[in-house]
Design a protein around this motif. Structure first.
Motif, mmCIF file in Angstrom:
data_model
loop_
_atom_site.group_PDB
_atom_site.id
_atom_site.type_symbol
_atom_site.label_atom_id
_atom_site.label_comp_id
_atom_site.label_asym_id
_atom_site.label_seq_id
_atom_site.Cartn_x
_atom_site.Cartn_y
_atom_site.Cartn_z
ATOM 1 N N ALA A 141 18.770 13.635 35.176
ATOM 2 C CA ALA A 141 18.471 14.504 36.309
ATOM 3 C C ALA A 141 18.457 15.970 35.880
ATOM 4 N N LEU A 142 19.372 16.343 34.996
ATOM 5 C CA LEU A 142 19.442 17.731 34.540
ATOM 6 C C LEU A 142 18.165 18.148 33.814
ATOM 7 N N ILE A 143 17.683 17.331 32.904
ATOM 8 C CA ILE A 143 16.476 17.736 32.177
ATOM 9 C C ILE A 143 15.249 17.715 33.091
ATOM 10 N N GLU A 151 14.931 25.515 27.182
ATOM 11 C CA GLU A 151 13.751 25.072 26.420
ATOM 12 C C GLU A 151 13.927 23.646 25.919
ATOM 13 N N GLN A 152 15.114 23.325 25.402
ATOM 14 C CA GLN A 152 15.343 21.968 24.901
ATOM 15 C C GLN A 152 15.345 20.948 26.033
ATOM 16 N N ALA A 153 15.825 21.336 27.203
ATOM 17 C CA ALA A 153 15.788 20.420 28.346
ATOM 18 C C ALA A 153 14.354 20.101 28.732
ATOM 19 N N ALA A 212 9.743 16.206 28.618
ATOM 20 C CA ALA A 212 8.391 15.838 28.186
ATOM 21 C C ALA A 212 8.427 14.582 27.327
ATOM 22 N N ALA A 213 9.431 14.471 26.455
ATOM 23 C CA ALA A 213 9.559 13.288 25.602
ATOM 24 C C ALA A 213 10.045 12.082 26.397
ATOM 25 N N TYR A 214 10.953 12.294 27.335
ATOM 26 C CA TYR A 214 11.497 11.210 28.159
ATOM 27 C C TYR A 214 10.405 10.566 29.007
ATOM 28 N N SER A 215 9.486 11.366 29.503
ATOM 29 C CA SER A 215 8.452 10.873 30.413
ATOM 30 C C SER A 215 7.180 10.448 29.700
ATOM 31 N N ALA A 216 7.183 10.465 28.377
ATOM 32 C CA ALA A 216 6.000 10.092 27.601
ATOM 33 C C ALA A 216 5.946 8.580 27.385
ATOM 34 N N PRO A 217 4.732 8.014 27.259
ATOM 35 C CA PRO A 217 4.612 6.568 27.027
ATOM 36 C C PRO A 217 5.020 6.136 25.625
ATOM 37 N N ASP A 218 5.089 7.066 24.700
ATOM 38 C CA ASP A 218 5.498 6.804 23.323
ATOM 39 C C ASP A 218 6.892 7.402 23.126
ATOM 40 N N PRO A 219 7.915 6.593 22.828
ATOM 41 C CA PRO A 219 9.288 7.099 22.765
ATOM 42 C C PRO A 219 9.689 7.718 21.426
ATOM 43 N N THR A 220 8.775 7.830 20.481
ATOM 44 C CA THR A 220 9.179 8.311 19.160
ATOM 45 C C THR A 220 9.632 9.771 19.183
ATOM 46 N N LEU A 271 11.131 11.241 21.671
ATOM 47 C CA LEU A 271 12.464 11.217 22.265
ATOM 48 C C LEU A 271 13.498 10.738 21.256
ATOM 49 N N ASP A 272 13.135 9.747 20.467
ATOM 50 C CA ASP A 272 14.017 9.248 19.421
ATOM 51 C C ASP A 272 14.350 10.366 18.442
ATOM 52 N N ALA A 273 13.339 11.092 18.008
ATOM 53 C CA ALA A 273 13.567 12.187 17.053
ATOM 54 C C ALA A 273 14.416 13.289 17.670
ATOM 55 N N LEU A 274 14.135 13.611 18.920
ATOM 56 C CA LEU A 274 14.895 14.656 19.601
ATOM 57 C C LEU A 274 16.367 14.269 19.731
ATOM 58 N N SER A 275 16.632 13.009 20.023
ATOM 59 C CA SER A 275 18.007 12.563 20.244
ATOM 60 C C SER A 275 18.857 12.659 18.986
ATOM 61 N N ARG A 276 18.226 12.752 17.816
ATOM 62 C CA ARG A 276 18.943 12.843 16.544
ATOM 63 C C ARG A 276 19.252 14.282 16.144
ATOM 64 N N ARG A 277 18.652 15.230 16.847
ATOM 65 C CA ARG A 277 18.874 16.632 16.524
ATOM 66 C C ARG A 277 20.183 17.142 17.129
ATOM 67 N N GLU A 278 20.660 18.241 16.606
ATOM 68 C CA GLU A 278 21.792 18.916 17.228
ATOM 69 C C GLU A 278 21.249 19.715 18.411
ATOM 70 N N LEU A 279 21.686 19.353 19.604
ATOM 71 C CA LEU A 279 21.116 19.944 20.807
ATOM 72 C C LEU A 279 22.105 20.918 21.446
ATOM 73 N N ALA A 280 21.550 21.909 22.127
ATOM 74 C CA ALA A 280 22.382 22.944 22.737
ATOM 75 C C ALA A 280 23.102 22.432 23.981
ATOM 76 N N LEU A 281 22.530 21.462 24.674
ATOM 77 C CA LEU A 281 23.218 20.826 25.795
ATOM 78 C C LEU A 281 24.155 19.768 25.210
ATOM 79 N N PRO A 282 25.457 19.881 25.424
ATOM 80 C CA PRO A 282 26.420 19.118 24.612
ATOM 81 C C PRO A 282 26.352 17.605 24.746
ATOM 82 N N PHE A 283 25.931 17.077 25.892
ATOM 83 C CA PHE A 283 25.961 15.628 26.101
ATOM 84 C C PHE A 283 24.575 14.989 26.104
#
Length: 312
Positions: free
Chosen positions: A99-101, A150-152, A157-165, A167-179
């Motif tokens: 919901a936050l993103i 910006e990261q949210a 954009a990645a969460y709502s895309a038909p190709d999850p790759t 989102l997969d790559a983003l989830s492996r990065r160090e993100l500014a939103l802690p959770f």
């Protein structure tokens, strides 16, 4: 300028905030974007129609009434700049982070909101309504940074895309939103797995039933104990149980009490493979022969069946 506004993905803090003496107006964003279709083409009217149909079916409500409610909530987001501060009450779990993103993707280009968005600190364990009035009153929000916003938006954009790759790559990065990273990885684990075709939530349901849970209340308790990142609701579990009861190759018995079918026991034990009925996980389509799978060995997504191809 209007006073502070509290933005929350639910109504569960409306009274506790008043009781804790935390002043401000309250806006509930009730679209459960962690569930159902979330393919976003940028057309708000089409989006509201898509989500209203899902929520109405999911919650057993009138689609017209749901469409009006969601329309009011999304419209209210466009007027947040009228408040001197907006406090965002979103916790660590997948429901809140999705919901936050979604919310921040809609606010990312609103320059009038810069410096007015504040994020309340979650502890990564408890929900805000579980805190005492004194604990709520002691919380101090931190201003959202440009990078977090910006990261949210990128995550949505990645969460709502038909190709999850992406989102997969983003989830492996160090993100500014802690959770956010942990929540996105939990979302991806609800794609069918390469090992058995089950989503993570489906496997947790089957495992709880195999261990003796026989009713919805017990199932809800078991999953909340087993899964700290995705807090299940009764409606979510009802959807999951319903699809596990579908068809002649169902994994759960249709009648109460809850119980595994012989096929359900075989799938849970890894002797057979589940072919999921069609559904959506964010922007990704899940089919009996899924185009995308979660591979636990790689802890990430991999391509599944091509269109028209059946996996063996």
């Amino acid at each position: 300028m209007q006073p502070r506004l509290h933005l929350r993905c639910g109504d569960d803090l409306r009274v506790p905030l008043q009781r804790a003496g935390i002043a401000g107006e309250y806006l509930c964003f009730s679209d459960p974007v962690c569930q159902g279709p979330a393919r976003d083409e940028g057309d708000l009217m089409a989006w509201l129609g898509l989500r209203a149909r899902f929520v109405a079916l999911h919650a057993g409500q009138d689609v017209g009434a749901v469409r009006l409610r969601l329309g009011r909530e999304y419209t209210a987001l466009s007027a947040l700049h009228r408040h001197d501060a907006v406090w965002l009450w979103f916790e660590h779990d997948l429901w809140d982070q999705a919901a936050l993103i979604r919310v921040l993707s809609l606010l990312a280009e609103k320059r009038l909101l810069r410096g007015r968005l504040w994020l309340l600190p979650a502890d990564g364990v408890r929900c805000f309504p579980e805190l005492s009035d004194v604990e709520l009153g002691r919380l101090q929000p931190a201003p959202l940074t440009e990078l977090q916003i910006e990261q949210a938006a990128e995550a949505w954009a990645a969460y709502s895309a038909p190709d999850p790759t992406a989102l997969d790559a983003l989830s492996r990065r160090e993100l500014a939103l802690p959770f956010l990273g942990a929540a996105l990885r939990r979302h991806l684990r609800d794609l069918p797995w390469t090992t058995d075709g089950l989503a993570e939530t489906e496997r947790l349901v089957l495992r709880a039933v195999a261990e003796g849970v026989t009713d919805e209340a017990g199932l809800l308790r078991a999953l909340r104990t087993a899964d700290a990142v995705f807090h299940q609701t009764d409606l979510i579990l009802r959807d999951v149980v319903g699809r596990l009861r579908l068809g002649p190759r169902r994994l759960l018995h249709q009648a109460e009490p809850l119980g595994l079918t012989p096929r359900g026991a075989a799938v849970l034990a890894g002797r057979e493979r589940h072919r999921p009925p069609p559904r959506s996980e964010g922007g990704v389509s899940v089919l009996p022969d899924p185009p995308w799978l979660y591979d636990p060995a790689r802890a990430g997504v991999v391509r599944g069946a091509e269109p028209g191809e059946r996996r063996t």
